[in-house]
Each structure stands twice: as structure tokens, then as C-alpha cells.
Design a protein around this motif. Sequence first.
Motif, short mmCIF file in Angstrom:
data_model
loop_
_atom_site.label_atom_id
_atom_site.label_comp_id
_atom_site.label_asym_id
_atom_site.label_seq_id
_atom_site.Cartn_x
_atom_site.Cartn_y
_atom_site.Cartn_z
N GLN A 228 0.82 -1.21 0.00
CA GLN A 228 0.00 0.00 0.00
C GLN A 228 0.85 1.26 0.00
O GLN A 228 0.52 2.24 -0.66
CB GLN A 228 -0.94 -0.01 1.21
CG GLN A 228 -2.03 -1.07 1.12
CD GLN A 228 -2.94 -1.07 2.33
OE1 GLN A 228 -3.17 -0.04 2.95
NE2 GLN A 228 -3.46 -2.24 2.68
N VAL A 229 1.96 1.23 0.73
CA VAL A 229 2.87 2.39 0.73
C VAL A 229 3.49 2.57 -0.65
O VAL A 229 3.54 3.69 -1.18
CB VAL A 229 3.97 2.20 1.80
CG1 VAL A 229 5.05 3.28 1.64
CG2 VAL A 229 3.36 2.26 3.19
N GLU A 230 3.96 1.47 -1.24
CA GLU A 230 4.61 1.55 -2.55
C GLU A 230 3.63 2.05 -3.62
O GLU A 230 3.97 2.89 -4.44
CB GLU A 230 5.17 0.18 -2.93
CG GLU A 230 5.92 0.17 -4.25
CD GLU A 230 6.48 -1.20 -4.59
OE1 GLU A 230 6.98 -1.36 -5.70
OE2 GLU A 230 6.39 -2.10 -3.73
N GLY A 237 1.47 6.40 -8.50
CA GLY A 237 0.34 6.15 -7.61
C GLY A 237 -0.32 7.43 -7.14
O GLY A 237 -1.56 7.54 -7.12
N ILE A 238 0.48 8.43 -6.77
CA ILE A 238 -0.06 9.71 -6.33
C ILE A 238 -0.84 10.38 -7.46
O ILE A 238 -1.93 10.94 -7.27
CB ILE A 238 1.07 10.63 -5.83
CG1 ILE A 238 1.57 10.15 -4.46
CG2 ILE A 238 0.61 12.07 -5.75
CD1 ILE A 238 0.56 10.33 -3.34
N LEU A 240 -2.33 8.94 -10.01
CA LEU A 240 -3.59 8.23 -10.22
C LEU A 240 -4.58 8.55 -9.11
O LEU A 240 -5.78 8.78 -9.36
CB LEU A 240 -3.32 6.72 -10.26
CG LEU A 240 -4.55 5.82 -10.47
CD1 LEU A 240 -5.17 6.07 -11.83
CD2 LEU A 240 -4.17 4.35 -10.32
N THR A 241 -4.10 8.59 -7.86
CA THR A 241 -4.98 8.88 -6.73
C THR A 241 -5.61 10.26 -6.85
O THR A 241 -6.81 10.45 -6.63
CB THR A 241 -4.20 8.77 -5.41
OG1 THR A 241 -3.67 7.45 -5.29
CG2 THR A 241 -5.09 9.07 -4.22
N LYS A 242 -4.79 11.23 -7.21
CA LYS A 242 -5.30 12.61 -7.32
C LYS A 242 -6.29 12.74 -8.47
O LYS A 242 -7.30 13.44 -8.34
CB LYS A 242 -4.13 13.58 -7.50
CG LYS A 242 -3.27 13.75 -6.25
CD LYS A 242 -2.19 14.78 -6.47
CE LYS A 242 -1.35 14.97 -5.20
NZ LYS A 242 -2.15 15.50 -4.08
N THR A 243 -6.01 12.11 -9.60
CA THR A 243 -6.91 12.25 -10.74
C THR A 243 -8.22 11.50 -10.52
O THR A 243 -9.25 11.86 -11.10
CB THR A 243 -6.25 11.73 -12.03
OG1 THR A 243 -5.82 10.37 -11.82
CG2 THR A 243 -5.05 12.59 -12.41
N THR A 249 -10.26 6.92 0.23
CA THR A 249 -10.41 5.46 0.23
C THR A 249 -9.10 4.78 0.57
O THR A 249 -9.06 3.84 1.39
CB THR A 249 -10.91 4.99 -1.14
OG1 THR A 249 -12.15 5.63 -1.44
CG2 THR A 249 -11.11 3.47 -1.15
N LEU A 250 -8.00 5.24 -0.05
CA LEU A 250 -6.69 4.64 0.22
C LEU A 250 -6.28 4.88 1.66
O LEU A 250 -5.69 4.00 2.31
CB LEU A 250 -5.65 5.22 -0.73
CG LEU A 250 -5.76 4.80 -2.21
CD1 LEU A 250 -4.65 5.46 -3.03
CD2 LEU A 250 -5.67 3.29 -2.35
#
Length: 608
Positions: A228-230, A237-238, A240-243, A249-250
Motif C-alpha cells: 500500500q505504501v509503494e 500512484g499519487i 492516479l490517486t489525485k486524478t 479510500t486509500l
Amino acid sequence: MAEPMSRGRGGRPGSISPESRQADKAQLADAPVSLRRIGRLFSAHRARLAFVVVLIVASSLIALAQPFLIKRVIDVAIPQQDVSLLLTCVLLMVGIAVATSAIGVVQTWQSTTVGQRVMHRLRSDLFGHLQRQSIGFFTRTRGGEIQSRVVNDIGSMQSVVTSTATSIASNLTTVVGTLVAMLLLSWQLALVTLVVLPPAVVLTRQVARMRYAVTAARQRKLADLHVQVEEGLSVSGIQLTKTLGAAPTLARRFEQTSAELVDLEVRSQLAGRWRMATMNIVFAAVPATLYLAAGLPATSGGMTIGTLVAFVALQGALFRPLMGLLGVQADVTASLALFSRIFEYQDLPVEIDDPADPVRLGRVHGEVRFDHVGFGYGDAPVLHDIHLTVPAGGSLALVGETGSGKTTLASLVARLHDPTTGAVRIDGVDVRDLTLDDLAATVGVVTQETYLLHASVRDNLLHARPDATDAEIEAACRAARIHDVVTALPDGYDTMVGSRGHRFSGGEKQRLAIARTLLRNPRILVLDEATSALDNETEREVQAALDELAEGRTTITIAHRLSTVRNADQIAVLAHGQVVEHGTHEELLLRGGRYADLVRSGLSTVAA
């Protein structure tokens, strides 16, 4: 006492996690191991192994003399003020310590030597065997898996000799010798020990199993946390998360995993403390029981203080080797699983090998003939009834759309694969009747994917021909238009190319690969888009060199540029694994067929 650690695949057998134990059992179920086969690995070292066993037995027996010396000191030397006996016993105690230590050093030296030599032989044989495997084996096998078996598994196998086997012999000798010594000292206390010790051992093992289970669950949860950290904190990952707006959720997932880890960490620490507490209770309860038995008139039997002290010392030396013997099944299973994994690779059939009765070509002219060749990967056909002849010194260009079979057809000449039907012949001889060394000396291959070793430029070139002189190396590099680039480097030909040749551009690596192949001076050249990574100007230079060097050589070229194709003596157009057109550039253009369509669309669309 140090807490047991779970064993990874590269670790030594000993403290083995439940997951590893299950994996080892599954491995042995899939690929059973013959003990006789393992024995043959050590047959050349029988004398040295026998010497190791003698050392182990001697060390264990010598160490058993210590309690008897203690008994003499306490019961006789001290009460009677016998200084001579006291000095003798003390000196013997020190001598026993020195002797067992020296024997331990020699034993480690001998057993490690055997382990390393067996490991060296296995490692070298396995590496050589894997090198003989076909390209298909490496395309369907993960590179990390191969490296794990060659390096980690064989490295772990040394523990079979230096740890598992020697510990079994040592523990067995110690347990048997200690029990005999106990009976000689006091059969009454020996009987008490045999009644008290087994329940204590069982209790300790149960607590240890509980801790293994909790630790395994904690390791799995830690792995989830790391993933999850990776995934959540990497750049991709950041982004994708922001978009996606998925940050809340994460965060909730991470918080839940972290909370579960808290509980497992507490349980793991408590399990470890319970294990330590159990061990402490055992180490205190068993001697206490012996003291009680020695003090009761019904069981003392006139026992002396020296006998009791010596017996307690012996009992203390019994627990650890006994626990070791009880855990030997897991150790042996782990060791056999390592052998199983290695033997699996050693037993792989060699699909492409030297023939039993090879044919020598003598003077090679270089005619190449595809004699009704067919090929397929498993049940998937790739080539169908290819019939082409390239005269000695002639050139053939293969064109076609992606997946048409051009690269596969060219690879059959160097015998990277064997045809499933028909034959590829050089000067009328089936390439399967030639030794692989003779074929490699006859056919030179330059592909679009250039691989350079992490070594100097000179070493990379000598990899193709170890006996090449500096003058020959320079001539090959000049022909490939790379000499000036190399000499401009800080250390010239002694410059390290770096991992995968990162010091050079794609075009420079391509020219080094061409120089490396030309250094072998093959009569047949297979160029699989050998100039694909070059810019127009560099390509013209290299192509001019290739055209000059191709004089008198047979050349089979896979190309995506019209300038390369038009000069070939003959062109074969492939589609769906078949030759659909064949002729010269002008002949094929006049026919107005598939080749003409490819030319009109720009031949760059026919990349392999």
C-alpha cells in the motif's frame, strides 16, 4: 534465548515458518528426490565426511567428561584437600574446552569445504545445463526464478552439510551419550528426568508453533502495508490517486491495515514472551525436580553432592539437542526441497543439442536453403511450407507485416529454434547435423535488441572471439563505424560500457553488436533489423560497411526500410507464416501485389 526467525527461500533450514514448511512439502510432492542421487553428489568426499563424523562424535564424547570431573572435584578433591587431584581435574576441564573448541574449528573447516565443493559442482553443472536450453525455455520462465535456483537455492544447500547434517549427528551423539552418562551417574535421577522432560518438551513446542502462526500472520500484514505504501506514495500512484479522487479510500484502507497490524504485533510479542517464559519454567522446573528427588529418602539412594551437581549439568546439556532432534523432520524436508528444485532444472531435457554423429562442413560456401520448413509454438503454427534458396554469397530480404514470421524464419538458420517440419540446410547439410559451435562460427546474427555485458568495450568484443588481436578488434570496429566513438571515450577500448551498455546510445550499441559479429567473420549473416536503432546518417554509414562486408557472404536481412530491401538479390514477402511473393524489387513492383502495397504505404510498416 534468541527468538526463531522464519526462513526465506535463501535462508538456512532451522527455524522454518509454516508457509515455508508447506511450500517444501508441496515441492517434494511434485518432484520427489532420490536419496541415492543426493548421496552420489557427496561420493567423492566420503573420506572427508567420515572424518567430520568422527570429529563430531569425538567432540560430543569428550564434552561428556566434564560432569564427571565436576563430581570428582566436589566429592573428593575439595573435601579431602587433595591439591594434586584438584589441579588434575581443573587442567582436564580446561583441556576439554580447548580440545572441543579445536575440534569444532577443524569440523567446520572440513564440512564447509565439502559443502562448498559440492555447491560449486552443482552450480557450475546447472549453469552449463541451463545455457544449453532453448530460447523457448527462457521466454516462458521468469528470470528471477532462474537466478533464485542457481544462486539462492544452491547457496542454501550448503547448510545441508555444514548445518543440518552436522547438527543431526552432533545432537544425536550428545543425546545418546548424555543419557548413558546419566544412567551411570544415577539411575534414579535418570528416571526422574525421563518422566519430567518429555512433557516440558511438548509444552515448549506447542508454544513455539503458536508463535510461528502469529508471526506468519504479522509478516503477511506487513507485506500488505508495504504494498500500500509503494502503490499509494509512488509518483504514478499519487498521480492516479489525485486524478481519481481516491485519496480518502486509500487512507481508510491503510488505517485499517495498520490497526490490524497493531493487534498482530501485540500478539506476536506476547507469544514470544510466552515462549521465553515456558523455556525459563522448564529450565527451572527440571533441575528443581532433580533437587527434590535427591533430597527425598525414597529416591536419593545415598547420592553425593557431586553426583547431583554433575547430573544437573548433564540434564542442562540434554534439552537443546533433544529439541533439535525433534525438529529434524522440518530441517530435512527443507533440505530435500532445495535438492528437488535444483534437480528439476538439471533434469530439463535439452531441446536443441549437438547431434550424436555431427557432420563437418569443411570449407563453408554459404548456401542456405529452407526446405519446406514449418514451425509452431506448441499448437500455434507460425510458418507453413517455406521453400527458399539463398545461393552462396547471395542476399535475401524478408518483409511482411508484424507477426508474419520473418524473425522466426531467420532464427532457424542459427538454430535458435528447430523447425517442426522440413529442414534448414547450409551447403546441403541440415543444421541439426552440425555441432552448435560449428554453426555459431558459420552464422553470425545481429538483432534489433542489442545486449552488452557489464564489462569493458574490449571484453564485450572478445566475448565473440576470445583470441582476437587488438588489430582485429580495431578493424571490426572501423568497419562498423564505431572505432572513433570508442577511442574518444576516457579509457578507449578499456572503458566500461555499464549495465546493459547505458553509456552508449541505441545506435552506438547497435554498431558495437555489428562489430562483435563481424569479429567472428561468419560466412552467413542474419541481420534482424540490425540498423533499426540508427538515425538516417548513421544508418547509411553502417549499411555501406555491411554492403562492403557482405561481398562473398550470404546475407539474410529483415528490414523495415526500403533502402535496405531494394538492394537484395531476392525478396520474400511473408504473410501469416507463408511466402506469398518472391522476386527482385523490380519484379515485385511490376506485379503490383502485396509488396507493391507495402512500398506505397512506406516500408516502415513492416517492422518485425
